[in-house]
Design an enzyme around this catalytic site. Structure first.
Site, PDB file in Angstrom:
ATOM      1  N   HIS A   1     -12.746   5.327  20.194  1.00 27.59           N
ATOM      2  CA  HIS A   1     -13.296   5.451  18.836  1.00 27.59           C
ATOM      3  C   HIS A   1     -12.219   5.136  17.798  1.00 27.59           C
ATOM      4  O   HIS A   1     -11.032   5.370  18.011  1.00 27.59           O
ATOM      5  CB  HIS A   1     -13.971   6.811  18.596  1.00 27.59           C
ATOM      6  CG  HIS A   1     -13.095   7.999  18.426  1.00 27.59           C
ATOM      7  ND1 HIS A   1     -13.245   9.148  19.160  1.00 27.59           N
ATOM      8  CD2 HIS A   1     -12.078   8.258  17.574  1.00 27.59           C
ATOM      9  CE1 HIS A   1     -12.365  10.053  18.768  1.00 27.59           C
ATOM     10  NE2 HIS A   1     -11.639   9.529  17.811  1.00 27.59           N
TER      11      HIS A   1
ATOM     12  N   GLU B   1     -17.966   6.526  17.296  1.00 30.72           N
ATOM     13  CA  GLU B   1     -17.984   6.819  18.722  1.00 30.72           C
ATOM     14  C   GLU B   1     -18.644   5.672  19.492  1.00 30.72           C
ATOM     15  O   GLU B   1     -19.374   4.865  18.915  1.00 30.72           O
ATOM     16  CB  GLU B   1     -18.793   8.107  18.958  1.00 30.72           C
ATOM     17  CG  GLU B   1     -18.209   9.348  18.279  1.00 30.72           C
ATOM     18  CD  GLU B   1     -17.041   9.958  19.053  1.00 30.72           C
ATOM     19  OE1 GLU B   1     -16.341   9.233  19.798  1.00 30.72           O
ATOM     20  OE2 GLU B   1     -16.826  11.179  18.898  1.00 30.72           O
TER      21      GLU B   1
ATOM     22  N   ASN C   1     -11.738   7.563  23.974  1.00 27.82           N
ATOM     23  CA  ASN C   1     -12.909   6.764  24.338  1.00 27.82           C
ATOM     24  C   ASN C   1     -12.991   5.485  23.507  1.00 27.82           C
ATOM     25  O   ASN C   1     -14.009   4.804  23.518  1.00 27.82           O
ATOM     26  CB  ASN C   1     -14.192   7.593  24.169  1.00 27.82           C
ATOM     27  CG  ASN C   1     -14.351   8.117  22.747  1.00 27.82           C
ATOM     28  OD1 ASN C   1     -13.581   7.764  21.858  1.00 27.82           O
ATOM     29  ND2 ASN C   1     -15.352   8.959  22.534  1.00 27.82           N
TER      30      ASN C   1
ATOM     31  N   ASP D   1     -12.017   9.014   7.536  1.00 20.80           N
ATOM     32  CA  ASP D   1     -13.067   9.932   7.972  1.00 20.80           C
ATOM     33  C   ASP D   1     -12.748  11.372   7.586  1.00 20.80           C
ATOM     34  O   ASP D   1     -11.643  11.678   7.137  1.00 20.80           O
ATOM     35  CB  ASP D   1     -13.275   9.817   9.495  1.00 20.80           C
ATOM     36  CG  ASP D   1     -11.973   9.923  10.289  1.00 20.80           C
ATOM     37  OD1 ASP D   1     -10.937  10.276   9.696  1.00 20.80           O
ATOM     38  OD2 ASP D   1     -11.992   9.654  11.490  1.00 20.80           O
TER      39      ASP D   1
HETATM   40  C1  GLP Z   1      -9.562  11.759  15.584  1.00 15.23           C
HETATM   41  C2  GLP Z   1      -9.617  10.847  14.360  1.00 15.23           C
HETATM   42  C3  GLP Z   1      -9.219   9.428  14.687  1.00 15.23           C
HETATM   43  C4  GLP Z   1      -7.972   9.435  15.535  1.00 15.23           C
HETATM   44  C5  GLP Z   1      -8.245  10.134  16.842  1.00 15.23           C
HETATM   45  C6  GLP Z   1      -7.076  10.130  17.795  1.00 15.23           C
HETATM   46  O1  GLP Z   1     -10.759  11.839  16.279  1.00 15.23           O
HETATM   47  N1  GLP Z   1     -10.886  10.824  13.731  1.00 15.23           N
HETATM   48  O2  GLP Z   1      -9.032   8.709  13.483  1.00 15.23           O
HETATM   49  O3  GLP Z   1      -7.544   8.116  15.774  1.00 15.23           O
HETATM   50  O4  GLP Z   1      -8.570  11.483  16.531  1.00 15.23           O
HETATM   51  O5  GLP Z   1      -6.214  11.168  17.509  1.00 15.23           O
HETATM   52  P1  GLP Z   1      -4.782  11.355  18.089  1.00 15.23           P
HETATM   53  O6  GLP Z   1      -3.907  10.417  17.332  1.00 15.23           O
HETATM   54  O7  GLP Z   1      -4.462  12.786  17.811  1.00 15.23           O
HETATM   55  O8  GLP Z   1      -4.843  11.025  19.550  1.00 15.23           O
END
Ligand code: GLP
Length: 242
Positions: free
Chosen positions: A138, A143, A136, A67
């Site tokens: 995702h 989402e 959440n 993404d």
């Molecule tokens: C972002 C990314 C996700 C990732 C998520 C969790 O929103 N788009 O791919 O898994 O954050 O991030 P973190 O690993 O910092 O908790």
């Protein structure tokens, strides 16, 4: 689904990196599916260490990231283009021409997403997809929703994601409101999936996603239906699993 519980973040990172390293050793031309976020940073550091020690070779590998924020220039320090260069691409011998991240700088969302989906298809798909998880549930930027999105698409980020990710920006106002992300269908087509999660803040979503009902309101729950998933957790993230 195989769930591996490591004692801490360092061990989680090492064990997860070993899964990717094993793929690269078996097939040097592995098509990697890569993820951003704080969780995989330690894993990337392990891969870089292995490369520097002469244990890994990325010269034939290629990659597709999950993404990217819509509207950020590639060199913006919070863009996922920048994150990947900093954490992996600039530190190993992967050919930059073989690394792909959705083009958040392309304002034409439909074209950017369609081109990305087509490029993954044309390459023959992803061999191993790395995933972190949002609080959440995702994955990528898929989402919670009423249905599982099939293909790479443009999403409106939820307030919870904007607030979680605002820690990395100067203020919440600066967090982009939209992103381009592989769809759940895109992710599910990967041959193998590797999920990493750490910390007590992820414990409830880990439990819900991997032991609860499969529902688009918890996007990661769909992974229960994938035939080859490895989940690597630290003890805190695993603490609510029975
Ligand atoms: C972002 C990314 C996700 C990732 C998520 C969790 O929103 N788009 O791919 O898994 O954050 O991030 P973190 O690993 O910092 O908790």
């Amino acid at each position: 689904m195989e769930i591996i519980v490591a004692k801490d973040y360092a061990e989680m990172s090492r064990k997860a990196a070993d899964v990717i390293a094993a793929c690269l050793k078996e097939n040097p031309a592995t098509r990697l599916g890569l993820a951003t976020g704080s969780t995989p940073e330690g894993l990337y550091a392990c891969l870089v260490k292995d490369y520097q020690a002469g244990l890994l070779d990325f010269s034939q590998a290629s990659s597709f990231n999950l993404d990217e924020y819509r509207g950020l220039a590639h060199d913006h320090d919070q863009s996922y283009h920048y994150f990947m260069k900093k954490n992996l691409f600039d530190a190993v011998n992967i050919d930059p021409a073989n690394t792909a991240v959705p083009d958040g700088a392309n304002p034409d969302a439909q074209a950017a997403c369609d081109e990305y989906e087509a490029a993954i298809e044309a390459a023959g798909g992803v061999d191993i997809q790395l995933l972190g998880m949002g609080h959440n549930g995702h994955i990528g930027f898929n989402e919670p929703a009423d249905e599982f999105p099939k293909q790479t698409h443009c999403v409106d980020l939820t307030e919870s994601t904007i607030s979680a990710n605002s820690r990395l920006f100067d203020s919440a106002e600066e967090v982009p409101r939209q992103a381009y992300t592989m769809g759940i269908g895109t992710i599910m087509k990967a041959k193998k999936i590797l999920v990493v999660a750490n910390g007590t803040a992820k414990a409830a979503i880990v439990r819900d996603a991997f032991t609860g009902a499969v529902t688009p309101s918890v996007p990661a729950s769909i992974l229960q239906f994938h035939p080859d998933v490895t989940v690597v957790l630290d003890a805190d993230a695993a603490s609510l699993l029975a």
